[in-house]
Scaffold this active site. Sequence first.
Site, short mmCIF file in Angstrom:
data_model
loop_
_atom_site.label_atom_id
_atom_site.label_comp_id
_atom_site.label_asym_id
_atom_site.label_seq_id
_atom_site.Cartn_x
_atom_site.Cartn_y
_atom_site.Cartn_z
N LYS A 109 0.95 4.43 6.68
CA LYS A 109 0.35 5.33 5.70
C LYS A 109 0.84 6.75 5.94
O LYS A 109 1.45 7.05 6.95
CB LYS A 109 -1.19 5.34 5.82
CG LYS A 109 -1.89 4.00 5.71
CD LYS A 109 -1.95 3.51 4.28
CE LYS A 109 -2.74 2.23 4.15
NZ LYS A 109 -2.02 1.01 4.49
N SER A 125 0.81 -1.22 0.00
CA SER A 125 0.00 0.00 0.00
C SER A 125 0.84 1.27 0.00
O SER A 125 0.33 2.34 -0.27
CB SER A 125 -0.96 0.03 1.20
OG SER A 125 -0.25 0.21 2.40
#
Length: 190
Positions: free
Chosen positions: A150, A113
């Site tokens: 993230k 991701s």
Amino acid sequence: MVNKDHIYLGRLQDYYALYRLIPSYADIAALVGVSKQGAVKFVDRMVFAGYLQKAPGGRVGPANMFFARPHVGQAPAGFASPATEALGDVITIDEYLVEHPSSTVLVAVSGDSMIGAGIHDGDFLVVERKQNPSIGKIVVAIVDGDFTIKYLRGDSRGPYLEPANADYPCIYPEQSLDIYGEVVGQFRKF
């Protein structure tokens, strides 16, 4: 007489990499090919230079410089330039990546991701434990009970997490968002 300390130190570093200990003086002598007295003198020189240290009881162990690696310059990632190995300073990975050892941990990456940020599956991240990193930093967060890596972002709804891969959605916490720490470095083995 030629000084071979750098060769001897290299052999000792390779030994340490295999066994995670500094051998006895007799074993150092055999490893580098000198007498036991020569091994004692070699160790003394390495202690003086900051590569080894003596613990209470006389046991020899690695010092910070033992883990230093030569910094041999820069290599352009664009056009090629003449190769020269201009031996520069030495750098320890810890010195370079870890500013606050007591609050720094390593986190292994699983998944893709964050591939757009150059963070790949299997990489290790150097994470400094911080509760309040700046918006825009890459963080390790606990969102609704799950760990994730993230970008920390914010909008009118509050803080949220943004991946660096268009295949993944932004994460808006449903219940809780706790920041475990800020990513300050990474490394990988090719």
